[in-house]
Design an enzyme around this catalytic site. Structure first.
Site, PDB file in Angstrom:
ATOM      1  CG  ASN A 209      -0.249   0.010   2.517  1.00 25.55           C
ATOM      2  OD1 ASN A 209       0.407   0.989   2.834  1.00 25.55           O
ATOM      3  ND2 ASN A 209      -0.346  -1.075   3.282  1.00 25.55           N
ATOM      4  NE  ARG A 210      -2.145   5.081  -3.906  1.00 29.02           N
ATOM      5  CZ  ARG A 210      -1.682   5.123  -5.142  1.00 29.02           C
ATOM      6  NH1 ARG A 210      -0.460   5.527  -5.366  1.00 29.02           N
ATOM      7  NH2 ARG A 210      -2.443   4.762  -6.159  1.00 29.02           N
TER       8      ARG A 210
END
Ligand code: CTP
Length: 404
Positions: A209-210
């Site tokens: 994820n970011r």
């Protein structure tokens, strides 16, 4: 407000190759709101020009013990008015003179004439740093309450490498904050998680994820600056904050093991990590080849680390979660706060400008079970971290006194 704002800090610079880094230290102290009074020894001026430091400090560089009519005895003035003295770099000669009280120039006189805390940041060749005389001088200064920011290992002047390189400006700043800060987490053991977990699909691919980990690192750094013993369970390789122990992990399962091992002995746990909610139910041992067609990846839920911690929370522990939301921020975050038995949840609207993932700024809402939401407007992640730690300190104070 940070611990350095409005503080008068004498920055002593002695004659080592690392003197050029003092310019960055000065700049960062000024950026943090401190008033920097620079003093250079004669030898320091062989390495950097006083004009550069004068331009970046808060006032012109002082060099002379016998100065001019306006300041007839500068050493007592600088020593008496300082909130803190930082010597960076500190040579073997400075350490010896300071230890012996041999006050032959403006800097050593100022050091002897102060009651303010002093931080020395030694920098020298490895052979010198390890010499018994230097070791002895450092031990004596430490025993007298002088703070020592130890040198790092790395490249030294003349192509050598080893222990003796001046600590990074960030570490020196962190030490200054620690010395001048409220120290209101002294004695507390804090665990912080940071970054997004990576769950393997095969030998090279991951579900990720970011999350950049920046907010978690800022929380760890602030907790350490406030006197806590901090362990950071991290999936990212950002610079290690001063005084923080980093435990690298990759997956949710590794993060869970690292945190649970420490949970019973932790006074505060801050789950700032973006833990994957789902992971591939089995990872291929080799690399999945594209000529085999589009793979079908079956996901399974990961354990909810935070919910597990909440269910087994020891008395007196402060448990903090994060919530990244795109809508109904307060309602969603409050439901997580209650469901996971948290003392505080830090909610951010990840859809908003310059907020959340990868940015250096954040805007959050702090929610506690029985209190009104507190909004922290867009600010540097370190400032947001300060607000989070302030709230943790408040929660600890209210549970320790038995009132809310
Ligand atoms: N968290 C955790 N373990 C997980 C997932 C999340 O410990 N497997 C923690 C995060 O570190 C964070 C908080 O729980 O502190 C965030 O919760 P979130 O993932 O948003 O919770 P969910 O209940 O999964 O929310 P959503 O409904 O938004 O998916």
């Amino acid at each position: 407000m940070n611990a350095l704002a409005g503080k008068r800090i004498v920055l002593g610079v002695t004659g080592g190759i690392a003197a050029y880094k003092a310019i960055e230290v000065s700049r960062r102290l000024v950026d943090a709101g401190a008033h920097v009074v620079p003093i250079m020894t004669d030898a320091a001026q062989q390495f950097i020009g006083s004009t550069t430091l004068s331009a970046l400090a808060s006032e012109p560089v002082q060099t002379e013990l016998w100065d001019n009519a306006t300041t007839p005895i500068p050493h007592t003035k600088f020593g008496q008015t300082a909130d803190l003295i930082v010597v960076a770099p500190a040579t073997a000669k400075l350490l010896a003179a300071y230890r012996m009280g041999y006050s032959h120039d403006l800097l050593t006189n100022t050091l002897i004439a102060t009651r303010a805390p002093v931080i020395v940041c030694p920098a020298m060749h490895t052979e010198m740093w390890e010499h018994p005389s230097v070791v002895d001088n450092i031990d004596t200064l430490r025993a007298r309450g002088v703070h020592v920011v130890e040198p790092e290992s790395g490249r030294l002047a003349g192509g050598d490498s080893g222990a003796g390189r001046l600590a990074s400006p960030a570490s020196i700043l962190a030490a200054a904050e620690r010395v001048l800060g409220p120290n209101d987490l002294a004695g507390a053991t804090v665990v912080v998680s940071a970054g997004g977990t990576r769950e393997p699909i095969d030998a090279v691919r991951v579900v990720a994820n970011r999350s950049s980990g920046k907010q978690g690192y800022a929380v760890a750094e602030e907790a350490a600056a406030r006197g806590a013993t901090v362990t950071l369970i991290s999936t990212v390789a950002l610079p290690t904050p001063h005084g923080v122990t980093v435990v690298p992990v990759e997956t949710a399962a590794e993060m869970q093991a690292a945190i649970e091992e420490r949970s019973a002995s932790s006074d505060v746990i801050v789950m700032a990590a973006a833990v994957a909610d789902f992971r591939p139910s089995s990872a291929a041992s080799g690399k999945i080849k594209k000529q085999d067609g589009v793979p079908e990846i079956v996901l399974e839920p990961t354990p909810d680390i935070l919910a597990g911690l909440g269910a087994n929370k020891p008395a007196g522990q402060v448990l903090v979660g994060f919530a990244a939301e795109t809508n109904d921020l307060v309602a969603n975050a409050r439901s997580k706060l209650i469901r996971k038995n948290l003392d505080l949840i830090v909610a951010n609207d990840v859809g908003a400008d310059r907020v959340g993932f990868a940015h250096d700024t954040n805007a959050v809402t702090l929610l506690r079970p029985d209190a009104k939401p507190v909004e922290i407007d867009l600010a540097a992640k370190r400032d947001v971290a300060r607000a989070v730690i302030n709230t943790i300190v408040e929660i600890r104070a209210s549970t320790q006194t038995g009132k809310d």
